[in-house]
Write a protein that holds these residues in place. Structure first.
Motif, PDB file in Angstrom:
ATOM      1  N   PHE A   6       0.732  -1.362   0.093  1.00 59.16           N
ATOM      2  CA  PHE A   6      -0.116  -0.025   0.024  1.00 59.16           C
ATOM      3  C   PHE A   6       0.758   1.179   0.035  1.00 59.16           C
ATOM      4  O   PHE A   6       0.588   2.193  -0.756  1.00 59.16           O
ATOM      5  CB  PHE A   6      -0.968   0.075   1.287  1.00 59.16           C
ATOM      6  CG  PHE A   6      -1.712  -1.266   1.243  1.00 59.16           C
ATOM      7  CD1 PHE A   6      -2.447  -1.785   0.393  1.00 59.16           C
ATOM      8  CD2 PHE A   6      -1.412  -1.979   2.527  1.00 59.16           C
ATOM      9  CE1 PHE A   6      -3.121  -3.049   0.456  1.00 59.16           C
ATOM     10  CE2 PHE A   6      -2.038  -3.191   2.687  1.00 59.16           C
ATOM     11  CZ  PHE A   6      -2.856  -3.939   1.695  1.00 59.16           C
ATOM     12  N   GLU A   7       2.006   1.245   0.890  1.00 57.29           N
ATOM     13  CA  GLU A   7       2.812   2.178   0.860  1.00 57.29           C
ATOM     14  C   GLU A   7       3.693   2.642  -0.626  1.00 57.29           C
ATOM     15  O   GLU A   7       3.641   3.672  -0.845  1.00 57.29           O
ATOM     16  CB  GLU A   7       4.085   2.280   1.925  1.00 57.29           C
ATOM     17  CG  GLU A   7       3.171   2.330   3.255  1.00 57.29           C
ATOM     18  CD  GLU A   7       4.072   1.581   4.539  1.00 57.29           C
ATOM     19  OE1 GLU A   7       3.851   2.088   5.657  1.00 57.29           O
ATOM     20  OE2 GLU A   7       4.992   0.698   4.303  1.00 57.29           O
ATOM     21  N   ALA A   8       4.036   1.364  -1.152  1.00 51.33           N
ATOM     22  CA  ALA A   8       4.676   1.526  -2.488  1.00 51.33           C
ATOM     23  C   ALA A   8       3.662   2.111  -3.462  1.00 51.33           C
ATOM     24  O   ALA A   8       4.006   2.929  -4.381  1.00 51.33           O
ATOM     25  CB  ALA A   8       4.971  -0.029  -2.798  1.00 51.33           C
ATOM     26  N   GLU A 115      -7.165   3.754  -2.506  1.00 50.47           N
ATOM     27  CA  GLU A 115      -6.732   4.034  -1.186  1.00 50.47           C
ATOM     28  C   GLU A 115      -7.844   3.929  -0.198  1.00 50.47           C
ATOM     29  O   GLU A 115      -7.436   3.535   1.073  1.00 50.47           O
ATOM     30  CB  GLU A 115      -6.265   5.265  -1.017  1.00 50.47           C
ATOM     31  CG  GLU A 115      -5.043   5.503  -2.069  1.00 50.47           C
ATOM     32  CD  GLU A 115      -4.503   6.875  -2.056  1.00 50.47           C
ATOM     33  OE1 GLU A 115      -5.138   7.645  -1.705  1.00 50.47           O
ATOM     34  OE2 GLU A 115      -3.503   7.155  -2.790  1.00 50.47           O
ATOM     35  N   GLN A 116      -9.158   3.949  -0.153  1.00 47.32           N
ATOM     36  CA  GLN A 116      -9.974   4.045   0.742  1.00 47.32           C
ATOM     37  C   GLN A 116     -10.901   2.825   0.789  1.00 47.32           C
ATOM     38  O   GLN A 116     -11.310   2.433   1.915  1.00 47.32           O
ATOM     39  CB  GLN A 116     -11.020   5.362   0.487  1.00 47.32           C
ATOM     40  CG  GLN A 116     -10.459   6.715   0.702  1.00 47.32           C
ATOM     41  CD  GLN A 116     -11.392   7.567   0.159  1.00 47.32           C
ATOM     42  OE1 GLN A 116     -12.285   7.588  -0.177  1.00 47.32           O
ATOM     43  NE2 GLN A 116     -10.546   8.966  -0.170  1.00 47.32           N
ATOM     44  N   GLY A 123      -5.689  -5.102   2.914  1.00 42.67           N
ATOM     45  CA  GLY A 123      -5.196  -5.513   4.350  1.00 42.67           C
ATOM     46  C   GLY A 123      -5.844  -6.490   4.843  1.00 42.67           C
ATOM     47  O   GLY A 123      -5.197  -7.118   6.013  1.00 42.67           O
ATOM     48  N   LYS A 124      -7.346  -6.805   4.588  1.00 39.17           N
ATOM     49  CA  LYS A 124      -7.647  -8.167   5.320  1.00 39.17           C
ATOM     50  C   LYS A 124      -7.411  -9.269   4.883  1.00 39.17           C
ATOM     51  O   LYS A 124      -7.494 -10.425   5.476  1.00 39.17           O
ATOM     52  CB  LYS A 124      -9.284  -7.938   4.955  1.00 39.17           C
ATOM     53  CG  LYS A 124      -9.781  -6.664   6.043  1.00 39.17           C
ATOM     54  CD  LYS A 124     -11.264  -6.632   5.633  1.00 39.17           C
ATOM     55  CE  LYS A 124     -11.749  -5.153   6.432  1.00 39.17           C
ATOM     56  NZ  LYS A 124     -13.334  -4.824   6.080  1.00 39.17           N
ATOM     57  N   ALA A 133       6.448  -8.622   0.709  1.00 43.94           N
ATOM     58  CA  ALA A 133       6.668  -9.205  -0.602  1.00 43.94           C
ATOM     59  C   ALA A 133       6.210  -8.613  -1.778  1.00 43.94           C
ATOM     60  O   ALA A 133       6.787  -8.290  -2.974  1.00 43.94           O
ATOM     61  CB  ALA A 133       6.593 -10.753  -0.834  1.00 43.94           C
ATOM     62  N   LEU A 134       4.927  -8.146  -1.720  1.00 41.13           N
ATOM     63  CA  LEU A 134       4.384  -7.625  -2.705  1.00 41.13           C
ATOM     64  C   LEU A 134       4.831  -6.224  -3.186  1.00 41.13           C
ATOM     65  O   LEU A 134       4.910  -5.822  -4.364  1.00 41.13           O
ATOM     66  CB  LEU A 134       2.674  -7.870  -2.835  1.00 41.13           C
ATOM     67  CG  LEU A 134       2.083  -8.939  -2.779  1.00 41.13           C
ATOM     68  CD1 LEU A 134       0.605  -8.851  -2.412  1.00 41.13           C
ATOM     69  CD2 LEU A 134       2.203  -9.572  -4.301  1.00 41.13           C
TER      70      LEU A 134
END
Length: 149
Positions: A6-8, A115-116, A123-124, A133-134
């Protein structure tokens, strides 16, 4: 950097938003508009391919996420069509700017939705190890795609 997926993805999302904002603030067939359009096209193409391979495809392995992943990929295709339309138009025409703004709205809608909603679903269904890894896979694929764009 030891990012999760998600950060990437957000790094590219931030750049895409900035490029779209800068692009729609230009006027006429200028070198600046040409450069910004080229940069946005390259960023979108590299990001979409890497994101589909390293985020959406892994999501497809989870029943709860299949429809979401398909929706995201469909929106990528819609934006690709919008980019192709823009590439065929005269950059100095009012139609070009109107279509660039439509692309900007579609892009912002898509990124916000990812993002939302999509990230929360990811995440779930993805483990912490998968998320790390992704991110590495995404960064490598994104770099490869940018070189070939």
């Amino acid at each position: 950097m030891n990012l999760n997926i998600f950060e990437a993805l957000r790094i590219s999302h931030t750049l895409q938003r900035a490029l779209a904002d800068q692009l729609t603030a230009t006027s006429g067939d200028t070198p600046e508009r040409q450069r910004l359009f080229r940069d946005l096209c390259q960023e979108l193409a590299a990001h979409e391919t890497a994101e589909e391979r390293c985020f959406y495809m892994p999501l497809m392995g989870h029943d709860a996420a299949v429809d979401t992943a398909r929706h995201g990929i469909a929106e990528h295709h819609e934006m690709d069509e919008m980019v192709e339309e823009l590439a065929e138009l005269d950059m100095s025409s009012p139609t070009w700017l109107a279509k660039a703004r439509a692309l900007q709205r579609k892009l912002n809608h898509h990124l916000d939705e990812e993002e939302q909603k999509f990230f929360q679903l990811g995440g779930k269904v993805l483990s912490a190890a998968q998320k790390k890894a992704l991110a590495k896979e995404y960064e490598a694929e994104f770099t490869t795609q940018r070189v070939h764009a």
